[in-house]
Design an enzyme around this catalytic site. Structure first.
Site, mmCIF file in Angstrom:
data_model
loop_
_atom_site.group_PDB
_atom_site.id
_atom_site.type_symbol
_atom_site.label_atom_id
_atom_site.label_comp_id
_atom_site.label_asym_id
_atom_site.label_seq_id
_atom_site.Cartn_x
_atom_site.Cartn_y
_atom_site.Cartn_z
ATOM 1 N N ASP A 96 -33.579 -24.227 -79.321
ATOM 2 C CA ASP A 96 -34.158 -25.556 -79.519
ATOM 3 C C ASP A 96 -34.091 -26.323 -78.198
ATOM 4 O O ASP A 96 -33.003 -26.601 -77.695
ATOM 5 C CB ASP A 96 -33.344 -26.278 -80.610
ATOM 6 C CG ASP A 96 -33.859 -27.687 -80.866
ATOM 7 O OD1 ASP A 96 -34.952 -28.022 -80.386
ATOM 8 O OD2 ASP A 96 -33.147 -28.451 -81.550
ATOM 9 N N ASP B 286 -35.245 -29.768 -76.656
ATOM 10 C CA ASP B 286 -35.801 -31.066 -76.987
ATOM 11 C C ASP B 286 -36.091 -31.820 -75.685
ATOM 12 O O ASP B 286 -35.194 -31.979 -74.864
ATOM 13 C CB ASP B 286 -34.760 -31.826 -77.831
ATOM 14 C CG ASP B 286 -35.425 -32.852 -78.712
ATOM 15 O OD1 ASP B 286 -36.475 -33.377 -78.305
ATOM 16 O OD2 ASP B 286 -34.889 -33.135 -79.796
ATOM 17 N N ASP C 126 -30.116 -26.918 -77.251
ATOM 18 C CA ASP C 126 -29.165 -27.389 -78.245
ATOM 19 C C ASP C 126 -28.480 -26.143 -78.811
ATOM 20 O O ASP C 126 -28.968 -25.497 -79.742
ATOM 21 C CB ASP C 126 -29.918 -28.154 -79.340
ATOM 22 C CG ASP C 126 -28.955 -28.841 -80.284
ATOM 23 O OD1 ASP C 126 -27.755 -28.506 -80.241
ATOM 24 O OD2 ASP C 126 -29.393 -29.708 -81.054
#
Lengths: 324, 462
Positions: free
Chosen positions: A94, A96, A275
């Protein structure tokens, strides 16, 4: 864009624009083995443990409830309603855009610049996953504010968090490469010291590429453990040397002791770019591809051509265009 | 040519030796052939009769003793165990390897410290045996064993994923391309020859891969196979009756390990250069930020891991054995330090349970089964409460490193100045205690301010 979608806009999206035909196949295969979660009020996904028998029942639910956000588990269960009898899980990275530790823009949330930098980072990661690790079943999803790399490789799907965190370290470049090469047993043979940039293959290459990217994107106001203000200034001052990969000279300008600090700090930055807790979580729920990220009024969509993907062309719902 | 089973006792050849000569009736009988080999080894120290293994059982115990002594004894003399590296011992050694496996798997636990010492000792024996072989022979035997262990020409790293997951091998140490682990020189040069500009690729192959990566893989694979073998015997053992000689051997192994670990570990003695490493009441003021935050309660998202994985291991080691990282390899159980579990039940668990209650929502309210996980992380199996009978069914988890906390529980990592100097919350604790003592606050005066429920008199090791 980037404004919160109203209830009316959500309704329009799910009733007029959303189609079950857009759901990626890797999602619809074995749909009934996944857990769904929903956020109806914008306070986080608190309606969980939902299960759908097929695309039709999902369509009816979305049209009727027009949720603020919709999620699907990375995990497959025999009994998804209770998250019981876990079978396997996708492996996810992930990234972001709003949480990137190094980014060129000054925006508060996300903008064109940081989103394109996030894409560059995930593209580099996918190159490593495919090129070094030989992983093939990779899907890239634009999540609304960043990207999810979703891996459905059979041999990784059934692995535990420990293996996942080891792969993550490799792909992210989160570990400083070893300096010493030579025999494993002490007292025999000789060993050699090599900085990461002297070895243009395997993990040292991955690490070198990641930190080169970081160094070239520094703005100078970052706060990075192990890299103090002066060191940061000197890194930026000398970074042009890296355009031609003159790492040896770059290192001598920085000085060996401070170079070591820089490398340690950069390994941390690499880890913070992803993450990591999402990657090692076997029961995570992630945004459902095709669903609406209501907070920013963008669609969560599968990226088909990762070199040329532009979220502002492919992930903008109709109601946003009509807002203007 | 040295026998393959000198390096890999799990090879087919090794199994054959056991079939032919592994008679359980003679485990502890004096074995003239073995004694002859040992006493005729040129380097072997034969001044002391106790150094000479007289039976297969005796050799089995000495194999593990060698490992612990080598690791901990500053005056260790390799000539006391020279026979272990004499290839003539191969047959006896293979039999003793299989005897230890039986003894540990049937009577002890695959996760017990005995099992771990055995597996680690096996790895170390392989490394040292390889080092002592002439170079050409070493290369040949490594290639032959690898061919047996790895069937296909190109090994995909996923073939070794068990080794990667258990951190026996780091992916970052391997040369990977298209999923394959590159071991062959020609293959290396074909793939990467044009990448090296200033150095000759064949020279780089020797340095980066050479024999060292092959030997690393071989050693770790045999260690992993040994673990799997223990597991397999354990599964089968429920169906067969254990031979008395095996029971006796497992008792002797456990006893020998206990004696050696107590000889070398710090927790029985007091003092030493790091006074603060002594066991003693918990000093909350010395807790690192991540632990202090956890004690105050964590909100959902990471709550379970913070309590079950982080706090449980931290508090138990901080209270009972803060010097664990100083004495790496000296394995301890909770009951070695807290024989009646008085401290565990009265001090350690209450603190963990209190922190669990402080969470939002309180941990046990919606997930009461997490109590079992806490017991399990202390090494007492999957039960609601720790009981001595169950100890060893699971492993007493050491506190996760700062690196791991950053990954698993990033919200708890709010480093202060002291954090920069350490890599594990437990090291922070020891250092903080030491600094507090240096600043004139004695541990006792801090203790008196500390609200702790336990009775230190119950702890006879203090």
């Amino acid at each position: 864009m980037f404004k919160t979608a109203t209830l009316e806009e959500r309704r329009r999206y799910y009733r007029e624009e959303w189609s079950e035909k857009d759901l990626p196949k890797f999602i619809t295969d074995e749909l009934r083995m996944r857990e769904f979660g929903f956020d109806h009020l914008g306070h986080g996904p608190n309606d969980r443990y939902k299960v759908f028998k097929g695309k039709d029942s999902l369509r009816r639910f979305l049209r009727y409830k027009t949720p603020f956000a919709a999620y699907i588990s990375v995990a497959f269960y025999n009994n998804p309603r209770r998250r019981g009898d876990w079978l396997k899980s996708e492996y996810v990275f992930d990234v972001d855009a709003k949480d990137l530790p190094i980014r060129s823009c000054d925006c508060d949330g996300v903008c064109e610049i940081c989103l394109s930098e996030a894409l560059e980072i995930v593209n580099n990661m996918i190159d490593t996953l495919e090129g070094d690790l030989g992983i093939k079943k990779i899907h890239l999803i634009y999540s609304g504010r960043g990207y999810h790399i979703r891996i459905l490789d059979d041999e990784i799907m059934d692995s535990d968090s420990e293996l996942r965190s080891e792969i993550l370290k490799y792909v992210a470049g989160a570990e400083v490469p070893k300096l010493k090469y030579g025999n494993i047993s002490e007292g025999s043979g000789s060993s050699y010291n090599f900085e990461h940039f002297s070895i243009p293959i395997a993990y040292p290459k991955v690490f070198t590429k990641r930190i080169k990217y970081n160094i070239q994107h520094l703005k100078g106001n970052e706060e990075i453990d192990d890299i103090n203000k002066n060191l940061l200034k000197d890194i930026i001052k000398n970074r042009d040397l890296l355009d031609d990969d003159q790492w040896g000279i770059f290192r001598s300008k920085i000085g060996p002791r401070r170079y070591k600090n820089m490398v340690t700090g950069m390994a941390r930055v690499n880890l913070a770019t992803i993450d990591a807790k999402v990657s090692i979580d076997l029961k995570r729920i992630l945004r459902l591809p095709t669903s609406l990220h209501s907070k920013v009024s963008m669609k969560c969509v599968e990226v088909k051509d990762r070199e040329w993907f532009d979220p502002f062309k492919s992930a903008v719902p109709k109601f946003v265009e009509e807002r203007k | 040519m040295v026998l393959l089973s000198f390096i890999n006792p799990l090879s087919e050849e090794g199994q054959e030796i056991v079939k032919e000569k592994g008679d359980l009736e003679s485990v502890f009988s004096s074995n003239d052939e073995l004694i002859y080999i040992v006493t005729h080894d040129k380097r072997q120290n034969i001044d002391d009769d106790s150094l000479i293994p007289e039976s297969y059982g005796d050799l089995a115990i000495k194999r593990i003793q060698w490992y612990i002594e080598r690791k901990n004894n500053k005056d260790f003399n390799n000539d006391d165990y020279s026979y272990l590296f004499n290839e003539e011992i191969t047959e006896a050694d293979v039999i003793s390897f299989h005897l230890i496996s039986q003894a540990i798997a049937t009577k002890l636990n695959p996760n017990s410290r005995e099992a771990r010492f055995f597996v680690e000792s096996q790895g170390k024996i392989i490394e040292e045996r390889l080092v002592k072989l002439p170079e050409q022979e070493r290369k040949e035997i490594v290639n032959r064993i690898l061919n047996q262990l790895i069937f296909q020409e190109n090994i995909n790293w996923k073939f070794l994923k068990e080794l990667v997951a258990s951190k026996k091998i780091s992916l970052t140490d391997l040369v990977l391309d298209e999923g394959n682990i590159i071991l062959d020189k020609e293959d290396f040069i074909n793939r990467f020859g044009d990448k090296f500009k200033d150095r000759a690729p064949d020279r780089m192959y020797e340095i980066i891969i050479g024999d060292s990566i092959k030997e690393l893989i071989l050693t770790k694979m045999i260690m992993q196979n040994t673990e799997n073998y223990l597991q397999k015997i354990r599964e089968m053992s429920s169906k067969i009756e254990v031979h008395p000689a095996i029971s006796e051997l497992s008792e002797k192994i456990a006893q020998s390990i206990s004696e050696l670990t107590s000889k070398y570990s710090g927790f029985y003695g007091v003092g030493g250069s790091e006074g603060s490493m002594k066991i003693g009441k918990l000093i909350k003021e010395a807790f690192p930020p991540c632990i202090a935050t956890t004690v105050e309660g964590v909100s959902s998202g990471g709550r379970n891991d913070a309590i079950v994985l982080l706090l449980t291991s931290f508090v138990s080691y901080a209270r009972l054995y803060p010097a664990i990282f100083r004495n790496e390899g000296v394995d301890v159980k909770v009951s070695d330090i807290d024989p009646n579990l008085t401290i565990t039940l009265n001090e350690i668990l209450p603190l963990i349970y209190e922190a669990a209650d402080n969470c939002s929502p309180p941990l046990f309210d919606d997930q009461p089964q997490e109590k079992i996980n806490i017991t399990s992380k202390l090494g007492f199996g999957m039960y609601e409460n720790p009981e001595l009978d169950h100890e060893g069914e699971t492993t007493w988890y050491t506190p996760m490193s700062c690196e791991k906390i950053k990954m698993h529980l990033p919200q708890l990592c709010r480093p202060d100045k002291l954090c920069a100097k350490i890599g594990n919350p437990l090291s922070y604790y020891s250092r903080a205690k030491w600094l507090m003592e240096k600043e004139g606050k004695s541990a006792n005066s801090i203790n008196s301010n500390n609200n702790s429920n336990g009775d230190s008199k119950n702890n006879n090791n203090q």
